[in-house]
Design a protein around this motif. Structure first.
Motif, short mmCIF file in Angstrom:
data_model
loop_
_atom_site.label_atom_id
_atom_site.label_comp_id
_atom_site.label_asym_id
_atom_site.label_seq_id
_atom_site.Cartn_x
_atom_site.Cartn_y
_atom_site.Cartn_z
N GLU A 104 0.88 -0.98 0.13
CA GLU A 104 -0.40 -0.03 -0.05
C GLU A 104 1.12 1.54 -0.61
N GLU A 105 0.38 2.17 -0.83
CA GLU A 105 1.24 3.63 -0.67
C GLU A 105 0.93 4.05 -0.16
N LEU A 106 0.14 4.29 0.46
CA LEU A 106 -0.01 5.22 1.78
C LEU A 106 0.40 4.72 3.13
N GLY A 107 1.55 3.64 3.66
CA GLY A 107 1.50 3.93 4.75
C GLY A 107 2.22 4.77 5.48
N TYR A 108 2.41 4.21 6.68
CA TYR A 108 3.47 5.66 7.58
C TYR A 108 3.33 4.86 8.25
N GLU A 109 4.82 4.68 9.03
CA GLU A 109 5.44 4.68 9.47
C GLU A 109 6.41 4.61 10.93
N ASP A 110 6.24 4.79 12.05
CA ASP A 110 7.71 5.28 12.95
C ASP A 110 7.92 3.54 13.34
N PRO A 111 9.24 3.52 13.14
CA PRO A 111 10.56 2.51 14.05
C PRO A 111 10.69 3.03 15.83
N LYS A 112 10.92 3.81 15.80
CA LYS A 112 11.41 4.36 16.81
C LYS A 112 10.05 3.96 18.36
N LEU A 113 9.15 3.81 17.58
CA LEU A 113 7.93 3.15 18.62
C LEU A 113 8.26 2.09 19.71
N PHE A 114 8.36 1.56 18.27
CA PHE A 114 8.79 -0.28 18.53
C PHE A 114 10.38 -0.77 19.04
N THR A 115 10.87 -0.22 18.90
CA THR A 115 12.02 -1.03 19.54
C THR A 115 12.33 -1.12 20.68
N TYR A 116 12.98 -2.69 20.33
CA TYR A 116 13.87 -3.86 22.01
C TYR A 116 14.21 -3.00 23.59
N ASP A 117 13.52 -2.79 23.76
CA ASP A 117 14.03 -2.00 25.16
C ASP A 117 13.69 -2.71 26.49
N PRO A 118 13.99 -3.70 26.98
CA PRO A 118 13.67 -4.36 28.26
C PRO A 118 13.47 -3.16 29.38
N GLU A 119 14.01 -2.63 29.68
CA GLU A 119 14.20 -1.29 30.06
C GLU A 119 13.14 -0.76 30.42
N GLU A 120 12.92 0.37 29.01
CA GLU A 120 11.86 1.02 29.41
C GLU A 120 10.92 0.24 29.56
N ALA A 121 9.82 -1.22 29.12
CA ALA A 121 8.98 -1.75 29.44
C ALA A 121 9.35 -1.91 30.93
N ASN A 122 9.90 -2.17 31.99
CA ASN A 122 9.99 -2.32 33.08
C ASN A 122 9.79 -1.20 34.16
N ARG A 123 10.43 0.11 33.25
CA ARG A 123 9.65 1.54 34.02
C ARG A 123 8.40 1.36 33.95
N LEU A 124 8.30 1.29 32.56
CA LEU A 124 6.60 1.37 31.98
C LEU A 124 5.78 0.31 33.08
N LEU A 125 5.45 -0.80 33.26
CA LEU A 125 4.87 -1.54 33.85
C LEU A 125 5.30 -0.95 35.18
N ASP A 126 6.61 -0.72 35.95
CA ASP A 126 6.06 0.11 37.06
C ASP A 126 5.32 0.99 37.42
N LYS A 127 5.44 1.80 36.74
CA LYS A 127 4.77 3.05 36.78
C LYS A 127 3.26 2.63 36.48
N ALA A 128 2.82 1.33 36.11
CA ALA A 128 1.28 0.88 35.63
C ALA A 128 1.09 0.38 36.79
N GLY A 129 1.51 -0.17 38.10
CA GLY A 129 1.44 -0.20 39.33
C GLY A 129 1.71 -1.98 39.18
N TRP A 130 2.51 -1.92 37.93
CA TRP A 130 2.24 -3.91 38.10
C TRP A 130 4.22 -3.93 38.22
N ASP A 131 4.10 -4.02 40.07
CA ASP A 131 5.81 -2.90 40.86
C ASP A 131 6.17 -4.84 41.54
N GLN A 132 5.25 -5.42 41.19
CA GLN A 132 5.77 -6.88 42.33
C GLN A 132 5.63 -7.54 41.56
N ARG A 133 6.32 -8.58 42.20
CA ARG A 133 6.99 -10.38 41.18
C ARG A 133 6.49 -11.27 42.26
#
Length: 554
Positions: free
Chosen positions: A347-376
């Motif tokens: 499709e010619e009208l596709g749009y992408e933004d690769p930076k939104l989908f970087t593999y970043d476990p550290e950022e994932a952990n930070r976001l989960l802590d912020k969302a209240g999922w801070d216990q294991r």
């Protein structure tokens, strides 16, 4: 955003603007490989071609009923739509010779050939088209793809014997694109009067082949239509097909399909696996046709209608926990490239933004802590209010190739590292549909093939949360965003190319930045075939192979 003034009405006529067939055949292909295998030799008539499919066997050979890709693959050989596309994505004639949009965009007038018959002797005319529109919109037909494509059509008017007018509740800039698809192909109105079960067994079209016999769980036999006279405008020849017949075999296991191809027991296979494609590259007697499908990219959709993905922080965290690039690199042998868009690269009208989908476990952990999922818990999974962060991921074994299932397993493993549990449930197609109907999923991978960017409206407008008559609902991410709804509605009405592109870009930004999906790669469509198969190409509509121009050089 205000609605812009409408441009002059669009019109196409074979009498005044058609590109010659010779010019169309010289048009370059936009995909990575040639769209056809043509030689300078004189085609030979006759012979039986054996096609082996790894897709699920259709439960109905009438693509109006339901409307999935296995139906499109086989029905392309015996049913024909009103229009097609050329390699540049322009609408070209097929059963229709002329089409015109009204100044207000609220109707389209379509004229069909006056010398074409269905293979049961019924003439193609305006009444036949009307019967097909009514069949697709009838809830009893249980159409999904065709029904959604025609949802703006409110009724029809017969203008003359070969001309019909489709009336719309609002302008539809994607209507002609939709009418090019095999799920909206035109069938004999006489045959449609039969019971659904009988029509499912042997639909009657105008195509180059006829359904002769269907032996369930084994094969379909197609025989040549000796009176065929309605090829699309970009076909390689006129008159009947070269092949005398096609045997359409069902061989689910990929290694068995490839072994049969190598042995010469079959001539063409689909759903070729990445490792098989790599191996075939070393075999001079086997060719490869790469024909990625249009519409949506292959993606994982996140069910935003319920916890935990009703929280955008958790959706974003999941996206950063998935090491998609490494999985594609290790599993797909350079047969797939990572996508960062909701739309296929076709499709010619596709749009992408690769930076939104970087593999970043550290950022994932930070976001989960912020969302209240801070216990294991003791197994290392995230816990909130005593409940584990656990995701249900039903996977259709009929729609997912082994490499894709392995990719899901790798995503499961990297998500576990940040404390997200993913329960992969491998299901047959019927059970998979059942899980979706019961809203028993948090993640889902559901290919959706459609010509043009209007697929975004079908997949992400809140109207798509409501099931079609078939029971299937397309908005599996269950996105309910008024701003997105407005953009998609405006884009579907807009005929000015620049304004339409801008609206679709804004819509894709909202989808991506909302982390409603995790894009993976284009919908794969790889065909391997014996080098004795000449003239094979994939139609530029939904990339199904067509055997009308094919002949056997052996």
């Amino acid at each position: 955003m205000s609605t812009p003034p409408r441009p002059a009405r669009a019109r196409f006529s074979t009498a005044v603007g058609a590109v010659s067939v010779a010019a169309l055949l010289l048009t370059g292909c936009s995909t990575a490989e040639p769209e056809s295998n043509q030689t300078s030799q004189t085609p030979v008539s006759g012979g039986n071609l054996v096609y082996a499919t790894g897709d699920a066997e259709p439960t109905c050979l009438d693509p109006h009923v339901g409307g999935n890709y296995p139906q499109a693959l086989v029905s392309t050989q015996y049913l024909e739509p009103l229009v097609s596309l050329n390699d540049d994505g322009k609408i070209i004639p097929w059963l229709a010779t002329d089409w015109e949009e009204a100044d207000d965009g609220l109707s389209w007038t379509i004229t069909v050939h006056d010398d074409v018959q269905f293979t049961d002797g019924t003439p193609l005319n305006a009444e036949a088209v009307r019967a097909n529109i009514e069949h697709l919109k009838d809830p009893e037909t249980a159409s999904s793809t065709g029904f959604l494509a025609l949802e703006k059509v409110t009724g029809t008017e017969i203008v003359d014997e070969y001309t019909i007018r489709l009336n719309l509740r609002e302008p539809d800039s994607a209507l002609m694109e939709s009418l090019s698809q095999p799920w909206l192909a035109i069938q004999s109105p006489t045959a449609l009067e039969r019971s659904k079960a009988e029509n499912c067994e042997s639909p009657v079209g105008t195509g180059p082949f006829i359904v002769d016999e269907w032996v369930k769980q084994n094969s379909i036999t197609l025989v040549r239509n000796e009176d065929y006279n309605s090829p699309p405008a970009d076909a390689g020849h006129k008159g009947p097909a070269y092949l005398e017949s096609i045997t359409w075999r069902f061989i689910p296991e990929s290694a068995s399909r490839y072994a049969a191809l190598q042995a010469g027991e079959v001539d063409v296979i689909d759903n070729a696996q990445p490792d098989t494609i790599a191996a075939a590259g070393k075999n001079d007697s086997i060719e490869h046709l790469n024909a990625p499908r249009p519409g949506a990219s292959n993606r994982i959709e996140l069910n935003s209608s319920k916890p935990p993905f009703n929280d955008p922080l958790v959706r974003e965290a999941f996206a950063h926990s998935a090491n998609v690039d490494a999985g594609i690199s290790s599993l797909f042998f350079d047969t797939a490239e990572r996508s960062y868009s909701p739309l296929s690269s076709v499709e010619e009208l596709g749009y992408e933004d690769p930076k939104l989908f970087t593999y970043d476990p550290e950022e994932a952990n930070r976001l989960l802590d912020k969302a209240g999922w801070d216990q294991r818990d003791a197994q290392g999974y995230r816990v909130k209010d005593g409940k584990r962060l656990s995701l249900e991921f039903p996977v259709s074994t009929n729609q997912s190739i082994p490499a894709e299932v392995s990719l899901f397993e790798q995503i499961q493993a990297t998500a576990k590292e940040v404390g997200i549990e993913i329960n992969l449930n491998l299901l047959d197609l019927s059970s998979w549909y059942g899980a979706l109907a019961q809203n028993n999923y948090d993640l889902v991978s559901a290919p959706y093939t459609k010509v043009g960017p209007d697929v975004l409206r079908i997949l992400y407008h809140s109207d798509g949360i409501v099931p079609a008559p078939s029971g299937y609902f397309a908005n599996l991410a269950q996105v309910d965003n008024p701003e997105l709804d407005k953009l998609l509605t405006q884009a579907s009405r807009e005929t000015d190319p620049e304004r339409r592109a801008a609206l679709y870009e804004e819509a894709q930004k909202l989808i991506l930045e909302g982390y409603y999906i995790l894009p993976l790669y284009d919908q794969q469509n790889h065909f391997l075939y014996r080098s004795s198969v000449e003239g094979l190409r994939a139609l530029p509509t939904v990339s199904t192979p067509t055997f009308y121009d094919v002949w056997l050089n052996r």
